[in-house]
Design a protein around this motif. Structure first.
Motif, PDB file in Angstrom:
ATOM      1  N   PRO A   1      22.309  55.663  19.307  1.00  0.00           N
ATOM      2  CA  PRO A   1      21.792  56.834  18.603  1.00  0.00           C
ATOM      3  C   PRO A   1      22.741  57.191  17.463  1.00  0.00           C
ATOM      4  CG  PRO A   1      22.772  57.478  20.684  1.00  0.00           C
ATOM      5  CD  PRO A   1      22.792  55.979  20.638  1.00  0.00           C
ATOM      6  N   ARG A   2      22.208  57.765  16.426  1.00  0.00           N
ATOM      7  CA  ARG A   2      23.061  58.247  15.329  1.00  0.00           C
ATOM      8  C   ARG A   2      23.845  59.450  15.826  1.00  0.00           C
ATOM      9  NH1 ARG A   2      22.385  55.760  10.733  1.00  0.00           N
ATOM     10  NH2 ARG A   2      20.541  54.478  10.452  1.00  0.00           N
TER      11      ARG A   2
ATOM     12  N   LEU B   1      13.202  56.684  19.119  1.00  0.00           N
ATOM     13  CA  LEU B   1      13.989  57.589  18.288  1.00  0.00           C
ATOM     14  C   LEU B   1      13.370  57.571  16.901  1.00  0.00           C
ATOM     15  CD1 LEU B   1      17.537  56.178  19.062  1.00  0.00           C
ATOM     16  CD2 LEU B   1      16.695  58.351  19.856  1.00  0.00           C
TER      17      LEU B   1
ATOM     18  N   GLN C   1      22.229  62.687  16.545  1.00  0.00           N
ATOM     19  CA  GLN C   1      21.281  62.712  17.650  1.00  0.00           C
ATOM     20  C   GLN C   1      21.955  62.946  18.990  1.00  0.00           C
ATOM     21  OE1 GLN C   1      19.890  58.803  16.583  1.00  0.00           O
ATOM     22  NE2 GLN C   1      17.848  59.604  16.156  1.00  0.00           N
ATOM     23  N   CYS C   2      23.279  62.940  19.005  1.00  0.00           N
ATOM     24  CA  CYS C   2      24.041  63.056  20.251  1.00  0.00           C
ATOM     25  C   CYS C   2      24.576  64.465  20.426  1.00  0.00           C
ATOM     26  CB  CYS C   2      25.226  62.091  20.238  1.00  0.00           C
ATOM     27  SG  CYS C   2      24.747  60.388  20.034  1.00  0.00           S
TER      28      CYS C   2
ATOM     29  N   THR D   1      21.411  48.821  20.161  1.00  0.00           N
ATOM     30  CA  THR D   1      20.973  50.070  19.537  1.00  0.00           C
ATOM     31  C   THR D   1      21.896  51.197  19.986  1.00  0.00           C
ATOM     32  OG1 THR D   1      19.410  50.449  21.348  1.00  0.00           O
ATOM     33  CG2 THR D   1      18.541  49.464  19.323  1.00  0.00           C
TER      34      THR D   1
ATOM     35  N   PHE E   1      19.587  55.473  25.171  1.00  0.00           N
ATOM     36  CA  PHE E   1      19.215  54.911  23.877  1.00  0.00           C
ATOM     37  C   PHE E   1      19.979  53.635  23.538  1.00  0.00           C
ATOM     38  CE2 PHE E   1      18.519  59.552  23.351  1.00  0.00           C
ATOM     39  CZ  PHE E   1      17.140  59.504  23.243  1.00  0.00           C
TER      40      PHE E   1
ATOM     41  N   ASP F   1      15.238  57.446  14.288  1.00  0.00           N
ATOM     42  CA  ASP F   1      16.134  56.563  13.546  1.00  0.00           C
ATOM     43  C   ASP F   1      17.287  56.202  14.474  1.00  0.00           C
ATOM     44  OD1 ASP F   1      17.126  55.121  11.436  1.00  0.00           O
ATOM     45  OD2 ASP F   1      18.089  56.826  10.489  1.00  0.00           O
ATOM     46  N   ALA F   2      17.657  54.970  14.519  1.00  0.00           N
ATOM     47  CA  ALA F   2      18.759  54.536  15.375  1.00  0.00           C
ATOM     48  C   ALA F   2      19.616  53.548  14.613  1.00  0.00           C
ATOM     49  CB  ALA F   2      18.224  53.868  16.646  1.00  0.00           C
TER      50      ALA F   2
ATOM     51  N   ALA G   1      13.128  51.239  18.404  1.00  0.00           N
ATOM     52  CA  ALA G   1      13.742  52.473  17.917  1.00  0.00           C
ATOM     53  C   ALA G   1      12.728  53.372  17.210  1.00  0.00           C
ATOM     54  CB  ALA G   1      14.914  52.152  16.995  1.00  0.00           C
TER      55      ALA G   1
END
Length: 131
Positions: A63-64, A100, A67-68, A61, A82, A102-103, A96
Motif C-alpha cells: 500500500p502507498r 486498492l 493508505q496506511c 504489492t 495488501f 493505487d498500490a 491492485a
C-alpha cells in the motif's frame, strides 16, 4: 506465506515478512505462497537477497504510505492484507485496481532492499554495521 527454515516451518503475515525475516532469523528460508489470483509462487531468500524464484518477473504489492495507518494496531487488516507476491507486474496491477485505488508494485529485489533497510533502521545495533 509458508517459510521453511531448516527443519522449522514458519509463517509470515504477508509476503514482505518472508523477505526481511531471514536476516533476523540468521538463516535462509524457502518460501511458498499463493497470489490472490491463485498462482503458487516459490522462492529462496537469504540475508543477502533473493537466491531463487519461481517466476522471473515476480513482484510485491505494497500500500502507498498515505493508505496506511501505522498507529493502528490492526496491522493485518490495515497493512498486511495488501502485501502479496504476484508472478508479474500486470497481474499485480490488475489486482491492485480492484483491491486498492493505487498500490506500489515493486520488483522483488526492491521489496527485499526495503525490508533490509527497515531491518537496519530497527535492529541495526544488533545486526551489526550498515551495509
Amino acid at each position: 506465506h509458508r517459510m521453511q527454515a531448516g527443519s522449522r516451518t514458519l509463517f509470515g503475515w504477508c509476503a514482505w515478512d518472508t523477505l526481511f525475516l531471514p536476516e533476523l532469523l540468521g538463516e535462509p528460508v524457502r518460501v511458498r505462497s499463493v497470489s490472490p489470483d491463485g498462482t503458487e509462487v516459490t522462492l529462496r531468500v537469504a540475508a543477502g537477497g533473493v537466491r531463487e524464484r519461481s517466476h522471473r518477473e515476480m513482484v510485491v504489492t505494497l500500500p502507498r504510505p498515505e493508505q496506511c495507518r501505522v498507529e493502528d494496531v490492526q496491522v493485518l487488516s490495515t497493512f498486511c492484507r495488501f502485501i502479496h507476491f504476484f508472478t508479474d507486474p500486470e497481474a499485480a496491477r490488475s489486482w491492485a485496481r480492484e483491491a486498492l485505488e493505487d498500490a506500489l508494485v515493486l520488483p522483488l529485489v526492491e521489496a527485499f532492499r526495503l525490508g533490509a533497510e527497515c531491518n537496519r533502521l530497527r535492529f541495526g545495533a544488533v545486526l551489526g554495521s550498515e551495509r
